[in-house]
Design a protein around this motif. Structure first.
Motif, short mmCIF file in Angstrom:
data_model
loop_
_atom_site.label_atom_id
_atom_site.label_comp_id
_atom_site.label_asym_id
_atom_site.label_seq_id
_atom_site.Cartn_x
_atom_site.Cartn_y
_atom_site.Cartn_z
N ARG A 24 0.84 -1.21 0.00
CA ARG A 24 0.00 0.00 0.00
C ARG A 24 0.87 1.26 0.00
N SER A 25 2.02 1.18 0.64
CA SER A 25 2.92 2.34 0.68
C SER A 25 3.62 2.56 -0.67
N TRP A 26 3.60 1.57 -1.53
CA TRP A 26 4.24 1.70 -2.84
C TRP A 26 3.33 2.35 -3.87
N ALA A 27 2.06 2.40 -3.61
CA ALA A 27 1.08 2.85 -4.61
C ALA A 27 1.35 4.26 -5.11
N LYS A 28 1.70 5.17 -4.22
CA LYS A 28 1.92 6.56 -4.62
C LYS A 28 3.08 6.66 -5.63
N THR A 29 4.15 5.94 -5.37
CA THR A 29 5.30 5.97 -6.28
C THR A 29 4.92 5.38 -7.63
N GLU A 30 4.20 4.28 -7.61
CA GLU A 30 3.81 3.65 -8.87
C GLU A 30 2.85 4.54 -9.66
N LEU A 31 1.97 5.23 -8.97
CA LEU A 31 1.08 6.17 -9.66
C LEU A 31 1.88 7.29 -10.33
N GLN A 32 2.89 7.78 -9.63
CA GLN A 32 3.74 8.84 -10.17
C GLN A 32 4.47 8.36 -11.43
N ILE A 33 5.02 7.17 -11.37
CA ILE A 33 5.74 6.61 -12.52
C ILE A 33 4.77 6.37 -13.69
N ALA B 104 1.93 7.80 -14.29
CA ALA B 104 1.44 9.07 -14.82
C ALA B 104 2.45 9.65 -15.81
N ALA B 105 3.73 9.52 -15.50
CA ALA B 105 4.77 10.01 -16.42
C ALA B 105 4.76 9.21 -17.72
N ILE B 106 4.60 7.91 -17.61
CA ILE B 106 4.52 7.08 -18.82
C ILE B 106 3.34 7.52 -19.68
N ALA B 107 2.20 7.70 -19.05
CA ALA B 107 1.00 8.10 -19.79
C ALA B 107 1.21 9.46 -20.47
N LYS B 108 1.88 10.37 -19.78
CA LYS B 108 2.09 11.71 -20.33
C LYS B 108 2.96 11.67 -21.59
N VAL B 109 4.06 10.93 -21.55
CA VAL B 109 4.93 10.90 -22.74
C VAL B 109 4.31 10.07 -23.86
N ARG B 110 3.54 9.08 -23.50
CA ARG B 110 2.87 8.29 -24.54
C ARG B 110 1.75 9.10 -25.20
N GLU B 111 1.07 9.90 -24.40
CA GLU B 111 0.02 10.76 -24.95
C GLU B 111 0.63 11.72 -25.97
N ASP B 112 1.81 12.20 -25.68
CA ASP B 112 2.53 13.10 -26.58
C ASP B 112 3.16 12.34 -27.75
N GLN B 113 3.19 11.03 -27.64
CA GLN B 113 3.78 10.13 -28.64
C GLN B 113 5.26 10.43 -28.87
N PHE B 114 5.93 10.90 -27.82
CA PHE B 114 7.36 11.18 -27.86
C PHE B 114 7.73 12.23 -28.91
N VAL B 115 6.78 13.09 -29.25
CA VAL B 115 7.01 14.10 -30.29
C VAL B 115 7.87 15.25 -29.78
N HIS B 116 7.60 15.71 -28.59
CA HIS B 116 8.30 16.88 -28.05
C HIS B 116 9.42 16.43 -27.11
N ASP B 117 10.64 16.57 -27.59
CA ASP B 117 11.80 16.11 -26.82
C ASP B 117 11.86 16.74 -25.44
N ASP B 118 11.57 18.04 -25.36
CA ASP B 118 11.62 18.72 -24.06
C ASP B 118 10.64 18.11 -23.06
N LEU B 119 9.46 17.76 -23.54
CA LEU B 119 8.45 17.15 -22.67
C LEU B 119 8.93 15.78 -22.19
N VAL B 120 9.48 15.00 -23.10
CA VAL B 120 9.97 13.67 -22.73
C VAL B 120 11.05 13.79 -21.66
#
Length: 184
Positions: A37-46, A48-64
């Motif tokens: 249960r204490s690991w959930a916050k870290t996994e959510l953070q990780i 969320a980052a994966i989802a963000k760069v995938r949503e961008d489709q790795f187009v914007h280098d600065d965002l990645v």
């Protein structure tokens, strides 16, 4: 009557027999889920980052880079945190080692992505993305094995027969969110 004597003797002997102790794997799993249960916050953070760069489709280098650079450190520390946990029973220990390796693969994929974007090597970026997909599949496999172990120990009911036994994607909250024991 002799049968009542034998029945009473049988009950007396039965009560004197040592009772098997509670399933150590079940107890270990219960403690593991509480720890997870204490690991959930870290996994959510990780995740969320994966989802963000995938949503961008790795187009914007600065965002990645701005999204994944901090996640490299987070995932490295997370792997170290997971390595500091030592389940007592072999079945859970094996699943936990599988879980650690899946998160280590995430860390390595993130590092590869940052390196690729900094070099503007998009072939390497595609390979690192494939490594991340493999890491996510490994994580799903570990969670499936954890779920199976929980079913075997009675901590979780079997899924309905029409439901897949393997999660289609890793749970954003880790084993604690996906594998809550029944009755919790």
């Amino acid at each position: 009557m002799p049968w009542t004597f034998f029945f009473s003797l049988f009950l007396l002997l039965l009560s004197a027999c040592p009772r098997p102790e509670a399933d150590p794997t079940k107890a270990d799993l219960t403690q593991y889920i509480e720890t997870a249960r204490s690991w959930a916050k870290t996994e959510l953070q990780i995740n969320a980052a994966i989802a963000k760069v995938r949503e961008d489709q790795f187009v914007h280098d600065d965002l990645v880079i701005s999204t994944l650079r901090p996640i490299v450190d987070v995932s490295q520390k997370y792997v170290q945190q997971l390595e500091s946990h030592h389940p007592r029973t072999p079945p859970l220990r094996n699943v936990h080692l599988e879980y650690i390796e899946a998160w280590r693969a995430h860390y390595l994929a993130f590092s590869g992505m940052i390196d690729a974007v900094e070099k503007k090597d998009y072939i390497q970026l595609a390979k690192a993305n494939d490594e991340l997909l493999a890491a996510q599949n490994a994580l799903a496999d570990a969670l499936t094995d954890l779920s199976r172990l929980m079913q075997e120990t009675g901590l979780r009911s079997a899924p309905p027969s029409n439901q897949q036994s393997r999660p289609s994607a890793p749970s954003p909250g880790g084993p604690a969110s996906q594998m809550a024991p029944k009755g919790m």
